[in-house]
Design an enzyme around this catalytic site. Structure first.
Site, PDB file in Angstrom:
ATOM      1  N   LYS A 192       0.854  -1.187   0.000  1.00 48.92           N
ATOM      2  CA  LYS A 192       0.000   0.000   0.000  1.00 48.92           C
ATOM      3  C   LYS A 192       0.888   1.234   0.000  1.00 48.92           C
ATOM      4  CE  LYS A 192      -1.809   2.858   2.617  1.00 48.92           C
ATOM      5  NZ  LYS A 192      -1.641   4.166   1.903  1.00 48.92           N
ATOM      6  N   GLY A 245       7.246   5.014   8.042  1.00 46.46           N
ATOM      7  CA  GLY A 245       6.420   6.214   8.147  1.00 46.46           C
ATOM      8  C   GLY A 245       6.594   6.846   9.513  1.00 46.46           C
ATOM      9  N   SER A 246       5.550   7.496   9.976  1.00 45.07           N
ATOM     10  CA  SER A 246       5.649   8.224  11.241  1.00 45.07           C
ATOM     11  C   SER A 246       5.672   7.263  12.424  1.00 45.07           C
ATOM     12  CB  SER A 246       4.457   9.172  11.383  1.00 45.07           C
ATOM     13  OG  SER A 246       3.253   8.435  11.423  1.00 45.07           O
ATOM     14  N   THR A 247       6.255   7.710  13.518  1.00 46.94           N
ATOM     15  CA  THR A 247       6.302   6.897  14.733  1.00 46.94           C
ATOM     16  C   THR A 247       4.893   6.639  15.251  1.00 46.94           C
ATOM     17  OG1 THR A 247       8.519   7.654  15.276  1.00 46.94           O
ATOM     18  CG2 THR A 247       7.191   6.856  17.113  1.00 46.94           C
ATOM     19  N   GLY A 250       3.434   3.926  13.149  1.00 42.91           N
ATOM     20  CA  GLY A 250       4.187   2.697  13.429  1.00 42.91           C
ATOM     21  C   GLY A 250       3.641   1.988  14.657  1.00 42.91           C
ATOM     22  N   GLU A 268      10.217   1.185  10.321  1.00 41.32           N
ATOM     23  CA  GLU A 268      11.276   2.177  10.111  1.00 41.32           C
ATOM     24  C   GLU A 268      10.599   3.523  10.254  1.00 41.32           C
ATOM     25  OE1 GLU A 268      13.095   4.977   8.858  1.00 41.32           O
ATOM     26  OE2 GLU A 268      13.121   4.132   6.821  1.00 41.32           O
ATOM     27  N   CYS A 303      13.954  10.454   6.539  1.00 38.99           N
ATOM     28  CA  CYS A 303      13.816  10.047   7.949  1.00 38.99           C
ATOM     29  C   CYS A 303      15.109  10.233   8.717  1.00 38.99           C
ATOM     30  CB  CYS A 303      13.313   8.618   8.035  1.00 38.99           C
ATOM     31  SG  CYS A 303      13.979   7.553   6.771  1.00 38.99           S
ATOM     32  N   GLU A 402      10.358  15.781  14.913  1.00 40.56           N
ATOM     33  CA  GLU A 402      10.673  15.590  13.498  1.00 40.56           C
ATOM     34  C   GLU A 402       9.849  16.583  12.681  1.00 40.56           C
ATOM     35  OE1 GLU A 402       9.432  11.890  11.371  1.00 40.56           O
ATOM     36  OE2 GLU A 402      11.536  11.822  10.793  1.00 40.56           O
TER      37      GLU A 402
END
Ligand code: NAI
Ligand code: MG
Length: 498
Positions: A192, A245-247, A250, A268, A303, A402
């Site tokens: 996706k 992607g974003s924490t 995740g 990641e 990232c 971030e």
């Protein structure tokens, strides 16, 4: 194939309607079950240039079923290694032959400079697929040292159906890491892509089929995160989730796994990479260049971008001057102009987010040393100047969070201990760098920095042969290198009584 076209030629090609805009399931383009579509809004000029199928749970079900059928039929995992290798090598070749087409889709979706899309994104995607292809006939099992009355074989087996959810900052590169490794290990995959960058994945997947990958082994469901992404995450017939992607999201994937079938998850996630420059930095020009490129490349949407400069107070002025000098050659321009070195922010939402962080830096009392404004090389687009803040204190939002934009925060320090302490004072741990001419200091600091990759007297050097991933909240698991293959396999022990 990597010779670049003129801006007029890119514009002419950009005006041709996008050919592939539907889901890729079981070796065919199909509409979403709901019939819904969503807009691709180009960050270059803010105009809608395509509509793409909006997949959701029903489409994820179809794609997972196709992946499952192909896996159980053994059409890929049980094919001879030499054959699978040849198919993936042919795929890499087709990616190179379609470099201009893939690169244009990437640039239209996310606003990368077209020359980067051709020479970096597409070229690395091909290199990655090629590298994973080459691993297929080089993976050996083990014979374990058990008593002589037995023979014990330890082998790696594919997991089954892999669900991969990827972001928009390096759509092809990140997809090629995950899909390349998963397919090399013999799995079937449902990918996706991010809603901001759905297009290149569709051609990428079609090329795999044209190279000889059996139907159903690689499917692409375009759509949104909370619908299609979550459905893939929660699917009980998916055996592994690979996410970048974003924490925040995740952590959702850990929950999706826990609430469904307990599938393994590799993540990641975000970063806030410290770039430590000590008083005995061997080459300030080299450091300035590495720092500027390391935070402004891809408009800072990387990232592991080196967003925190942790610099010895005695050299800060001089280093910042040189960084400004490098940044002068890195100004936002039209992504379809082949000489442009800095493109756009991915979309309006991210643009507002970045400008909001710049505002917060000012409000919290940091000083704008460079840039700090939106830019308008193409009307209606999403551009931000390379920006440097100085007099940043640890704990300010621009030092802590971030940003995912071209924003460097400089924190001055007085000694090595303070530098290491501030560098490590972050929830993230993806990358870190140190500049010093003292060999043992370099090793000591590199050991002390808590990050998946530490660069010494360089920055952002990387290769498919080295593992990539994070400590702490930057994630778990690794992309790239043979270690990434481990993440797509299970260990099987066969114990034979002799
Ligand atoms: P995101 O993490 O929301 O999106 C990444 C992927 O996850 C996309 O494919 C998206 O559709 C999917 N997703 C989103 N919400 C989901 C959900 N609830 N369930 C399942 N899948 C979901 O990242 P976003 O919103 O595009 O960017 C926000 C911030 O995240 C950025 O400003 C940046 O700080 C960070 N980020 C980090 C990246 C990295 O490479 N580590 C890449 C992209 C964003
Ligand atoms: Mg999001």
């Amino acid at each position: 194939m990597t010779d670049l076209l003129t801006r007029d030629e890119w514009l002419r090609r950009a005006a041709v309607p996008v050919a592939r805009t539907r889901l890729w399931i079981d070796g065919d383009f199909v509409d979403a079950a709901s019939g819904k579509t969503f807009e691709c809004v180009g960050p270059r000029d803010g105009a809608t240039f395509a509509r793409v199928a909006e997949g959701d749970a029903a489409d994820v079900d179809r794609a997972v079923a196709a992946a499952r059928r192909s896996f159980e039929a053994g059409v890929w995992r049980e094919a001879a290694p030499a054959h699978r290798k040849a198919v993936m090598l042919r795929w890499a070749q087709l990616i190179r032959e379609h470099a201009h087409e893939l690169a244009l889709l990437e640039t239209l979706n996310v606003g990368k400079p077209i020359s980067d899309s051709v020479k970096v994104d597409v070229e690395y995607a091909a290199t990655n697929v090629q590298w994973y292809a080459e691993t297929i006939d080089k993976m050996y099992g083990e014979v374990a040292p058990v008593p002589r009355d037995s023979l014990t074989i330890v082998e790696r087996e594919p997991l089954g159906v892999v669900g991969a959810v990827v972001p928009w900052n390096y759509p092809l590169i990140i997809s090629s890491w995950k899909v390349g490794a998963a397919l090399a290990a013999g799995n079937s995959v449902v990918l996706k892509p991010a809603e901001q960058s759905p297009l290149s994945a569709l051609l990428f997947a079609e090329l795999a089929t044209r190279a000889g990958l059996p139907d159903g082994c690689f499917n692409v469901v375009t759509g949104f995160g909370p619908t299609a992404g979550a459905a893939l995450g929660r699917h009980a017939d998916v055996d592994k989730l690979a996410f970048t992607g974003s924490t925040e999201v995740g952590k959702y994937f850990l929950r999706y796994a826990a609430e469904s079938n307990g599938k393994p998850v590799s993540l990641e996630l975000g970063g806030k990479t410290p770039h430590v420059v000590l008083r005995d930095c061997p080459d300030l020009d080299a450091a300035a260049s590495a720092i500027a490129w390391g935070v402004f490349y891809n408009s800072g949407q990387t990232c592991h971008a080196g967003t925190r400069l942790v610099v010895d107070r005695t050299i800060e002025d001089e280093l910042l001057e040189r960084i400004s000098g490098v940044a002068a050659g890195l100004q936002p321009g039209d992504p379809l102009e082949p000489t442009t070195t800095m493109g756009t922010i991915v979309d309006r939402v991210q643009l507002e987010r970045v400008l909001g962080y710049i505002e917060s830096g000012r409000a919290e009392g940091a000083d704008v040393h460079l840039g700090g404004r939106q830019a308008h090389p193409v009307q209606g687009g999403c551009y931000v100047e390379p920006t440097v803040f100085r007099n940043v204190r640890p704990g300010m939002r621009i030092e802590r969070e971030e940003i995912f934009g071209p924003v460097l925060a400089s924190v001055a320090v007085d000694d090595v201990d303070a530098a290491v302490r501030i560098a490590n004072d972050t929830p993230y741990g993806l990358g870190a760098a140190v500049w010093t001419r003292d060999l043992s200091r370099a090793h000591k600091v590199a050991r002390a920095l808590r990050a998946g990759t530490v660069w010494v007297n360089t920055f952002d050097r990387s290769s498919i042969v080295t593992p990539f991933g994070g400590f702490k909240q930057s994630g778990t698991g690794r992309d790239r290198s043979m270690h990434s293959i481990e993440g797509y396999t299970n260990l099987k022990t066969t114990w034979i009584q002799l």
